[in-house]
Design a protein around this motif. Structure first.
Motif, PDB file in Angstrom:
ATOM      1  N   CYS A 224      62.182 -46.627 -53.780  1.00  0.00           N
ATOM      2  CA  CYS A 224      62.420 -46.896 -52.765  1.00  0.00           C
ATOM      3  C   CYS A 224      61.633 -48.900 -52.434  1.00  0.00           C
ATOM      4  CB  CYS A 224      61.041 -45.960 -51.968  1.00  0.00           C
ATOM      5  SG  CYS A 224      60.818 -46.576 -50.154  1.00  0.00           S
ATOM      6  N   LEU A 225      60.650 -48.746 -53.558  1.00  0.00           N
ATOM      7  CA  LEU A 225      60.276 -49.779 -53.146  1.00  0.00           C
ATOM      8  C   LEU A 225      60.984 -50.959 -53.869  1.00  0.00           C
ATOM      9  CD1 LEU A 225      56.982 -49.049 -56.133  1.00  0.00           C
ATOM     10  CD2 LEU A 225      56.889 -50.084 -54.342  1.00  0.00           C
ATOM     11  N   TYR A 226      61.725 -50.906 -54.288  1.00  0.00           N
ATOM     12  CA  TYR A 226      63.395 -51.951 -54.571  1.00  0.00           C
ATOM     13  C   TYR A 226      63.570 -52.369 -53.575  1.00  0.00           C
ATOM     14  CZ  TYR A 226      62.780 -53.006 -60.106  1.00  0.00           C
ATOM     15  OH  TYR A 226      62.527 -52.808 -60.752  1.00  0.00           O
ATOM     16  N   ALA A 227      64.454 -51.623 -52.400  1.00  0.00           N
ATOM     17  CA  ALA A 227      64.357 -51.148 -51.391  1.00  0.00           C
ATOM     18  C   ALA A 227      63.552 -52.087 -50.030  1.00  0.00           C
ATOM     19  CB  ALA A 227      64.647 -50.036 -50.790  1.00  0.00           C
ATOM     20  N   LEU A 228      62.133 -52.248 -50.368  1.00  0.00           N
ATOM     21  CA  LEU A 228      61.222 -52.842 -49.463  1.00  0.00           C
ATOM     22  C   LEU A 228      61.672 -54.095 -49.896  1.00  0.00           C
ATOM     23  CD1 LEU A 228      58.558 -52.864 -47.353  1.00  0.00           C
ATOM     24  CD2 LEU A 228      57.285 -51.873 -49.155  1.00  0.00           C
ATOM     25  N   ALA A 248      57.296 -52.203 -58.859  1.00  0.00           N
ATOM     26  CA  ALA A 248      58.563 -51.489 -58.381  1.00  0.00           C
ATOM     27  C   ALA A 248      59.185 -50.836 -60.346  1.00  0.00           C
ATOM     28  CB  ALA A 248      59.501 -51.714 -57.958  1.00  0.00           C
ATOM     29  N   ALA A 249      59.164 -52.364 -60.398  1.00  0.00           N
ATOM     30  CA  ALA A 249      59.851 -52.247 -61.884  1.00  0.00           C
ATOM     31  C   ALA A 249      58.696 -52.589 -62.443  1.00  0.00           C
ATOM     32  CB  ALA A 249      59.584 -54.705 -61.887  1.00  0.00           C
ATOM     33  N   ALA A 250      57.989 -52.123 -62.626  1.00  0.00           N
ATOM     34  CA  ALA A 250      56.637 -51.823 -63.649  1.00  0.00           C
ATOM     35  C   ALA A 250      56.949 -49.795 -63.671  1.00  0.00           C
ATOM     36  CB  ALA A 250      55.467 -52.063 -63.032  1.00  0.00           C
ATOM     37  N   LEU A 251      57.216 -49.811 -62.981  1.00  0.00           N
ATOM     38  CA  LEU A 251      57.601 -47.938 -62.317  1.00  0.00           C
ATOM     39  C   LEU A 251      58.415 -48.151 -63.474  1.00  0.00           C
ATOM     40  CD1 LEU A 251      55.563 -45.169 -61.440  1.00  0.00           C
ATOM     41  CD2 LEU A 251      57.146 -45.536 -58.997  1.00  0.00           C
ATOM     42  N   LYS A 252      60.060 -48.067 -62.186  1.00  0.00           N
ATOM     43  CA  LYS A 252      61.183 -48.127 -63.283  1.00  0.00           C
ATOM     44  C   LYS A 252      60.761 -48.196 -64.814  1.00  0.00           C
ATOM     45  CE  LYS A 252      65.309 -47.908 -63.316  1.00  0.00           C
ATOM     46  NZ  LYS A 252      65.680 -45.915 -63.061  1.00  0.00           N
ATOM     47  N   ARG A 253      59.614 -48.748 -65.190  1.00  0.00           N
ATOM     48  CA  ARG A 253      60.504 -49.651 -66.943  1.00  0.00           C
ATOM     49  C   ARG A 253      59.821 -48.224 -67.211  1.00  0.00           C
ATOM     50  NH1 ARG A 253      61.308 -48.943 -71.512  1.00  0.00           N
ATOM     51  NH2 ARG A 253      60.917 -50.467 -72.554  1.00  0.00           N
ATOM     52  N   ARG A 254      58.354 -47.564 -66.628  1.00  0.00           N
ATOM     53  CA  ARG A 254      57.978 -46.609 -67.150  1.00  0.00           C
ATOM     54  C   ARG A 254      58.481 -44.950 -67.671  1.00  0.00           C
ATOM     55  NH1 ARG A 254      53.395 -48.243 -64.764  1.00  0.00           N
ATOM     56  NH2 ARG A 254      53.702 -46.975 -62.631  1.00  0.00           N
TER      57      ARG A 254
END
Length: 536
Positions: A224-228, A248-254
């Motif tokens: 959702c953050l990537y979409a925003l 978004a990227a930091a959350l995805k990486r985790r």
């Protein structure tokens, strides 16, 4: 007689219980126990379809897809017309890269599926795996029409609509997806990528409300953050977009279990092994013509080149095929078993490259049937340029080059589907780019004139000139239709499916500079490695 029937019923119940225990062993990854049980059951029940199915699953889990396929065929011989068994066979055929046979089995299953929505949905997935999103879409629509109400079906339909250019249909399908669907995060991102968002037509408020309400897991929230971030970029809010993208990227990486250093070491191992001396060795390859490999970092214009070449009447796209890497890995594993002291890359030097080339061409042509030449647009095939040259000396290799910072930013802002794990951390992205850059310089050095570099910036500013250059490299005559409007394009099964149907544009050149402050550490990292962050 009654006692005999009761005894038979009890024996059947016992057998079903044993099979259930066997599948539980597989779920627990107790492979040796599962294998022993399957052998015991096969010896006693050679024609029981459920035993054959279980034994097939055991072989498949052990990496023996060919034997697994034979067992499924035996089960089908006992229970003809069983759609579930046909689907299992088609999936194994896809794993073996035997797409033509998979299509035939899928067609047989479709003729038998009737109004079984879940079966139609599963058959559609087989066609999707065969690089046929148009047929997949038809089956997904049939599944919906007969009442299959799974939210994930709506997402699969939207994806097929996206690949086939029906962006309005895709947005409608995504709009019907329930908010609690496991696919909702990626659905929101796909919705944002379907078109350029505007001040009067966007989803920013909806996305922010969803983020405030919360998501049950980090994966959905990150999507959702990537979409925003994407929509804020479209609207010109650069600072807000990059702030959201960083989160978004930091959350995805985790959410990922990924060893970035190990991947880079493996790539460096290819460079160290395939030296100039190794490349000079006289090793026969497979002399068949027709393969065009488009390689490079993702998001560098590979799809635009695919579109240009694919509009030539003698060329078809096979999509982003995993085939070369899979065929190479399978062949190298066989060599490694005979030479256990070597690494995988060292074992690959001992391959029968002609056999590897034949194996690849067989499966790849089935992804683009009926065409004299085909395009394999898997970007990470850049790792294998030297091995491709050995296996297929008449293949054409095209390498897309883009300004390093534009290339890295384009990768960083994209949410990929189970690929390119290096892209979610700027330092890891920079280190990967440096590794890629070194390897491509190496390939040019050890096999001069074997790879055509095409600059993205030249492609979008002098499209006709670069198109002529590309066609000449591939040995194709000039045809003006390669420049024709994108509405004539065939399906595109990449993240760029929306962009490639727009007119060629130059607005992405130098785009990274809007985010220069946030990207400065990456630029410094590349410059320390001797890579200019301007146009090189």
């Amino acid at each position: 007689m009654i006692d005999a029937r009761m005894s038979s019923t009890a024996a059947s119940a016992t057998l079903r219980q044993q099979i259930g225990q066997g599948f539980e062993l597989l779920r627990q990854d107790r492979m040796e126990d599962a294998a022993r049980l399957s052998e015991s059951l096969l010896a006693a029940h050679t024609r029981d379809p459920q035993v054959l199915l279980f034994a097939s699953e055991v072989r498949l889990a052990g990496g023996d897809a060919e034997t697994a396929l034979g067992l499924i065929d035996a089960a089908i011989g006992v229970m003809r017309g069983e759609v579930a068994l046909l689907l299992k066979k088609a999936r194994i055929l896809l794993q073996l890269r035997r797409r033509a046979e998979a299509r035939q089995v899928a067609a047989e299953a479709a003729a038998l599926a009737g109004d079984d929505g879940r079966a139609l949905w599963s058959i559609g997935k087989i066609y999707g795996g065969c690089n046929d999103p148009a047929r997949a879409r038809e089956l997904y629509e049939q599944a919906l029409a007969v009442g299959c109400g799974s939210p994930d079906l709506l997402y699969d339909l939207a994806t097929a609509q996206f690949f086939t250019g029906d962006f309005a249909g895709a947005e409608k399908s995504l709009g019907a997806l329930p908010t609690d669907s496991p696919a909702i995060g990626h659905a929101l991102y796909l919705r944002s990528t379907l078109r350029r968002q505007t001040d009067v037509r966007n989803h920013v408020d909806d996305l922010q409300a969803r983020l405030t309400a919360g998501f049950p897991d980090a994966t959905r929230r990150a999507a959702c953050l990537y979409a925003l971030a994407k929509e804020l970029e479209d609207l010109g809010h650069a600072d807000r977009s990059f702030t959201v993208l960083t989160e978004a990227a930091a959350l995805k990486r985790r959410t990922l279990r990924y060893d970035a250093a190990a991947e880079r070491t493996a790539i460096d191992g290819i460079r160290a092994t395939y030296t100039a001396e190794a490349m000079r060795a006289e090793i026969p390859g497979h002399g068949e013509e027709g393969a065009i490999f488009i390689v490079g970092m993702p998001r560098t214009g590979t799809t635009l080149v695919e579109r240009l070449l694919g509009r030539h009447g003698e060329v078809a796209s096979a999509g982003e095929l995993p085939d070369y890497g899979q065929a190479l890995a399978a062949a190298a594993h066989e060599r490694l078993s005979a030479h256990p002291g070597k690494t995988m890359v060292e074992a690959s030097l001992l391959l029968d490259f002609a056999a590897l080339g034949r194996d690849y061409m067989r499966s790849a042509r089935e992804a683009a049937p009926g065409s004299r030449m085909f395009i394999d647009k898997m970007p990470i095939n850049f790792m294998y340029c030297g091995l491709i040259r050995r296996a297929l000396p008449k293949a054409r290799i095209i390498h897309l080059v883009r300004d390093p910072m534009d290339s890295c930013y384009a990768v960083y802002k994209t949410l990929f589907n189970q690929a390119y794990h290096f892209s979610y951390d700027l330092a890891e992205l920079g280190a990967y780019y440096i590794t890629y850059h070194r390897l491509m310089r190496h390939w040019h050095a050890v096999m001069p004139d074997a790879i055509l570099d095409v600059r993205y910036e030249d492609l979008v500013t002098d499209t006709e000139g670069q198109a002529r250059r590309l066609l000449a490299w591939c040995g194709l005559d000039w045809r003006p239709e390669v420049l024709s409007p994108a509405k004539s394009d065939a399906p595109s099964t990449t993240a760029s499916a929306a962009q490639v149907r727009e007119p060629v544009y130059t607005s992405s050149v130098g785009k990274w500079r809007r985010y220069e402050a946030g990207l400065r550490p990456l630029a410094d990292q590349l410059m320390r490695a001797g890579i200019s962050t301007g146009r090189t």
